[in-house]
Design a protein around this motif. Sequence first.
Motif, PDB file in Angstrom:
ATOM      1  N   SER A  49       5.046   1.991 -59.755  1.00  0.00           N
ATOM      2  CA  SER A  49       5.127   1.193 -58.528  1.00  0.00           C
ATOM      3  C   SER A  49       5.622  -0.211 -58.813  1.00  0.00           C
ATOM      4  O   SER A  49       5.433  -0.747 -59.920  1.00  0.00           O
ATOM      5  N   ARG A  50       6.234  -0.804 -57.789  1.00  0.00           N
ATOM      6  CA  ARG A  50       6.593  -2.217 -57.798  1.00  0.00           C
ATOM      7  C   ARG A  50       6.283  -2.785 -56.422  1.00  0.00           C
ATOM      8  O   ARG A  50       6.456  -2.120 -55.400  1.00  0.00           O
ATOM      9  N   ARG A  51       5.843  -4.008 -56.407  1.00  0.00           N
ATOM     10  CA  ARG A  51       5.669  -4.714 -55.144  1.00  0.00           C
ATOM     11  C   ARG A  51       6.972  -5.407 -54.780  1.00  0.00           C
ATOM     12  O   ARG A  51       7.602  -6.041 -55.632  1.00  0.00           O
ATOM     13  N   LEU A  52       7.354  -5.263 -53.516  1.00  0.00           N
ATOM     14  CA  LEU A  52       8.613  -5.829 -53.046  1.00  0.00           C
ATOM     15  C   LEU A  52       8.331  -6.822 -51.927  1.00  0.00           C
ATOM     16  O   LEU A  52       7.630  -6.505 -50.965  1.00  0.00           O
ATOM     17  N   ARG A  53       8.854  -8.027 -52.088  1.00  0.00           N
ATOM     18  CA  ARG A  53       8.758  -9.028 -51.025  1.00  0.00           C
ATOM     19  C   ARG A  53      10.170  -9.506 -50.703  1.00  0.00           C
ATOM     20  O   ARG A  53      10.925  -9.885 -51.600  1.00  0.00           O
ATOM     21  N   ILE A  54      10.517  -9.470 -49.425  1.00  0.00           N
ATOM     22  CA  ILE A  54      11.837  -9.913 -48.979  1.00  0.00           C
ATOM     23  C   ILE A  54      11.662 -11.095 -48.030  1.00  0.00           C
ATOM     24  O   ILE A  54      11.013 -10.980 -46.993  1.00  0.00           O
ATOM     25  N   VAL A  55      12.197 -12.237 -48.412  1.00  0.00           N
ATOM     26  CA  VAL A  55      12.295 -13.395 -47.529  1.00  0.00           C
ATOM     27  C   VAL A  55      13.642 -13.267 -46.821  1.00  0.00           C
ATOM     28  O   VAL A  55      14.687 -13.142 -47.473  1.00  0.00           O
ATOM     29  N   HIS A  56      13.630 -13.267 -45.488  1.00  0.00           N
ATOM     30  CA  HIS A  56      14.871 -12.948 -44.775  1.00  0.00           C
ATOM     31  C   HIS A  56      15.083 -13.879 -43.587  1.00  0.00           C
ATOM     32  O   HIS A  56      14.140 -14.418 -43.001  1.00  0.00           O
ATOM     33  N   PHE A  57      16.346 -14.047 -43.262  1.00  0.00           N
ATOM     34  CA  PHE A  57      16.753 -14.827 -42.090  1.00  0.00           C
ATOM     35  C   PHE A  57      18.017 -14.182 -41.543  1.00  0.00           C
ATOM     36  O   PHE A  57      18.670 -13.358 -42.209  1.00  0.00           O
ATOM     37  N   ASN A  58      18.397 -14.544 -40.347  1.00  0.00           N
ATOM     38  CA  ASN A  58      19.599 -13.994 -39.719  1.00  0.00           C
ATOM     39  C   ASN A  58      20.097 -14.956 -38.659  1.00  0.00           C
ATOM     40  O   ASN A  58      19.351 -15.791 -38.157  1.00  0.00           O
ATOM     41  N   ASP A  59      21.384 -14.845 -38.357  1.00  0.00           N
ATOM     42  CA  ASP A  59      21.996 -15.630 -37.265  1.00  0.00           C
ATOM     43  C   ASP A  59      21.732 -17.122 -37.419  1.00  0.00           C
ATOM     44  O   ASP A  59      21.404 -17.811 -36.457  1.00  0.00           O
ATOM     45  N   LEU A  60      21.901 -17.615 -38.638  1.00  0.00           N
ATOM     46  CA  LEU A  60      21.675 -19.043 -38.880  1.00  0.00           C
ATOM     47  C   LEU A  60      22.818 -19.890 -38.320  1.00  0.00           C
ATOM     48  O   LEU A  60      22.627 -21.074 -38.000  1.00  0.00           O
ATOM     49  N   HIS A  61      24.022 -19.317 -38.220  1.00  0.00           N
ATOM     50  CA  HIS A  61      25.157 -19.977 -37.565  1.00  0.00           C
ATOM     51  C   HIS A  61      25.422 -21.385 -38.122  1.00  0.00           C
ATOM     52  O   HIS A  61      25.691 -22.314 -37.355  1.00  0.00           O
ATOM     53  N   ASN A  62      25.322 -21.513 -39.426  1.00  0.00           N
ATOM     54  CA  ASN A  62      25.597 -22.800 -40.086  1.00  0.00           C
ATOM     55  C   ASN A  62      24.615 -23.894 -39.686  1.00  0.00           C
ATOM     56  O   ASN A  62      24.894 -25.086 -39.868  1.00  0.00           O
ATOM     57  N   TYR A  63      23.441 -23.524 -39.184  1.00  0.00           N
ATOM     58  CA  TYR A  63      22.400 -24.508 -38.889  1.00  0.00           C
ATOM     59  C   TYR A  63      21.658 -24.838 -40.195  1.00  0.00           C
ATOM     60  O   TYR A  63      20.449 -24.676 -40.287  1.00  0.00           O
ATOM     61  N   LEU A  64      22.385 -25.334 -41.165  1.00  0.00           N
ATOM     62  CA  LEU A  64      21.766 -25.631 -42.459  1.00  0.00           C
ATOM     63  C   LEU A  64      20.861 -26.850 -42.352  1.00  0.00           C
ATOM     64  O   LEU A  64      19.730 -26.856 -42.833  1.00  0.00           O
ATOM     65  N   THR A  65      21.383 -27.877 -41.737  1.00  0.00           N
ATOM     66  CA  THR A  65      20.605 -29.071 -41.385  1.00  0.00           C
ATOM     67  C   THR A  65      21.080 -29.528 -40.014  1.00  0.00           C
ATOM     68  O   THR A  65      22.275 -29.447 -39.715  1.00  0.00           O
ATOM     69  N   LEU A  66      20.145 -29.980 -39.190  1.00  0.00           N
ATOM     70  CA  LEU A  66      20.497 -30.450 -37.865  1.00  0.00           C
ATOM     71  C   LEU A  66      20.358 -31.968 -37.815  1.00  0.00           C
ATOM     72  O   LEU A  66      19.250 -32.500 -37.672  1.00  0.00           O
ATOM     73  N   PRO A  67      21.459 -32.700 -37.973  1.00  0.00           N
ATOM     74  CA  PRO A  67      21.375 -34.167 -37.927  1.00  0.00           C
ATOM     75  C   PRO A  67      21.037 -34.655 -36.531  1.00  0.00           C
ATOM     76  O   PRO A  67      21.550 -34.141 -35.539  1.00  0.00           O
ATOM     77  N   ASN A  68      20.165 -35.641 -36.451  1.00  0.00           N
ATOM     78  CA  ASN A  68      19.820 -36.224 -35.162  1.00  0.00           C
ATOM     79  C   ASN A  68      19.348 -37.656 -35.392  1.00  0.00           C
ATOM     80  O   ASN A  68      18.305 -37.878 -36.019  1.00  0.00           O
ATOM     81  N   ALA A  69      20.121 -38.596 -34.901  1.00  0.00           N
ATOM     82  CA  ALA A  69      19.811 -40.006 -35.147  1.00  0.00           C
ATOM     83  C   ALA A  69      18.511 -40.431 -34.494  1.00  0.00           C
ATOM     84  O   ALA A  69      17.779 -41.272 -35.026  1.00  0.00           O
ATOM     85  N   ALA A  70      18.182 -39.854 -33.344  1.00  0.00           N
ATOM     86  CA  ALA A  70      16.975 -40.266 -32.619  1.00  0.00           C
ATOM     87  C   ALA A  70      15.720 -39.586 -33.164  1.00  0.00           C
ATOM     88  O   ALA A  70      14.697 -40.239 -33.385  1.00  0.00           O
ATOM     89  N   ARG A  71      15.775 -38.276 -33.360  1.00  0.00           N
ATOM     90  CA  ARG A  71      14.584 -37.530 -33.764  1.00  0.00           C
ATOM     91  C   ARG A  71      14.416 -37.433 -35.278  1.00  0.00           C
ATOM     92  O   ARG A  71      13.335 -37.099 -35.759  1.00  0.00           O
ATOM     93  N   GLY A  72      15.497 -37.667 -36.016  1.00  0.00           N
ATOM     94  CA  GLY A  72      15.471 -37.437 -37.455  1.00  0.00           C
ATOM     95  C   GLY A  72      16.051 -36.068 -37.780  1.00  0.00           C
ATOM     96  O   GLY A  72      16.001 -35.153 -36.957  1.00  0.00           O
ATOM     97  N   ASP A  73      16.602 -35.918 -38.970  1.00  0.00           N
ATOM     98  CA  ASP A  73      17.250 -34.667 -39.345  1.00  0.00           C
ATOM     99  C   ASP A  73      16.220 -33.565 -39.588  1.00  0.00           C
ATOM    100  O   ASP A  73      15.171 -33.792 -40.197  1.00  0.00           O
ATOM    101  N   SER A  74      16.551 -32.357 -39.122  1.00  0.00           N
ATOM    102  CA  SER A  74      15.723 -31.177 -39.376  1.00  0.00           C
ATOM    103  C   SER A  74      16.384 -30.362 -40.484  1.00  0.00           C
ATOM    104  O   SER A  74      17.529 -29.938 -40.349  1.00  0.00           O
ATOM    105  N   HIS A  75      15.661 -30.139 -41.572  1.00  0.00           N
ATOM    106  CA  HIS A  75      16.226 -29.525 -42.775  1.00  0.00           C
ATOM    107  C   HIS A  75      15.933 -28.024 -42.754  1.00  0.00           C
ATOM    108  O   HIS A  75      15.069 -27.517 -43.471  1.00  0.00           O
TER     109      HIS A  75
END
Length: 508
Positions: A49-75
């Motif tokens: 046996s092996r334990r398998l863990r998958i960290v996954h995401f989808n449809d990120l659409h280049n939202y790598l970081t969201l710059p925002n001068a008023a609210r601060g950047d979301s990483h």
Amino acid sequence: MTTMRLIRGRPNPAGAFDALYLLAGDAVAAPVAGIDGAEALPRLAPGESRRLRIVHFNDLHNYLTLPNAARGDSHVFAQIVRRHRTARAAAAADEIVLLLSGGDDHTGSVLDELVGWKPEELIVDPAYAAYSAAGVELATLGNHELDRGAAVLQAGIRASAAFPILSANIHGSPALVASRDYFPGAIALAKGLRIGFIGLTTPVDTRTHTSLDLDLAVASPLQVLRNMLPAVAALSDIVVVMSHCGYGTDSNLDGKAGAHRHLAEGDIAVARSAAALTDKPLLVLGGHTHTVLNEAGLGPDTLIDDVPIIQAGGLGSHVGEFRAVVTVGAPRAAMAPQATLHPLKRRDVRAPSADSERDADFDAEFEARVIAPLLRQVDGRLKEVVATVAAGEEVSPATTLRQRYLGESALVNFVADGLVARSAEFPQGAVDLAIVNSTAVGDGISPQGPLTFQHWYGVMTFADCLQVGRLSGRQLREILDNNAKRIVRPEELAGAAPPNLKAYVSRG
């Protein structure tokens, strides 16, 4: 019948695979009778046996970081990286931790400007460059990967992707070379476990047979799965179907659609079909519909014939984790799958709350080393003033989000009027009418003052193409009649499950 072959691939150096074998061949035309080159693959003994863990995401659409001068950047992506790195650091000796993308990695943020519209304009593919540094093992092709044409996608893959891209049912493009730029599937080795992968791309919303790529086509996901899965499963201890086909069967009532949405062949149908083709452990890792699945784990709607379906929202809303114990030779039900979903946070320095992003939530080293240099390359473009706004609340974000699915929208009228005015410069000559779909407008404009490129990118984030053609009076009447029926009606808003007008609704 046809035969595929395994070719030795190069795993992402930052990933967890010990070895990677890529599948080459055509799974569209006929069933796969066998896979050459599998004789040398090591195999765990039955009962191991092996334990398998998958960290996954989808449809990120280049939202790598969201710059925002008023609210601060979301990483956003650095939060995903932190969760993945924390899981890998805490992994037991028999645990495998993978990072996978379910597709639609492009189109949606100002970082798209680094990709360009022609191969020679490419500076870097920001999504694939960031994923490579983060240790993404594999990504499937989403429909938006092809927004700028197969030649531009090929340039981005070759320049920036240190991991394979999968799709078994995309075919025909001379500009995107099958079994070189992308592959139908793969078999990876990690701590002795054989993990099979098959990529599927939705035939809906994928730009095929355009002037950019006349021969690009998308075959039926279910037919290609039937052609390919038995042969891949025979060589694997578990198979991950990376499906960018959407959650549902032939339609979807969840996620970004907000109302009925045609899917063709969604992940429930994929899971049912896969379960009938093999008794090996299976997983469907989904995308496309931005569906927030697995908030309460796995249930009857996400565990189909013992096949789990997972999806992590979209646009950086969530990151998912899947866990299972894979025992060689054990039945599928014995893997005891678990699925969880973690909301990704947005920063707001003006009024921080428990749900606001803080420095401890993201990987600051990764952000500084990988993401910040990408942002610096578009910084001047972000700050460019493209217009001065002298209008009232009729084009504000609140008004626009309220209007765009319910009836006439002042901001959409402005966009359509602007297209008609600028059409005098089109090679075909001026047009009489411009039609803009409501989902092309993602936000409004704050009244009064300078309008920057970054602000306008929030209004029209997608790589929308202009199509110029002729309409008869009958065709125009049919379009108006069709769209009148697609407006969100007052009784729907007052119903038990009203659509979320702040999200994307495939209507209006």
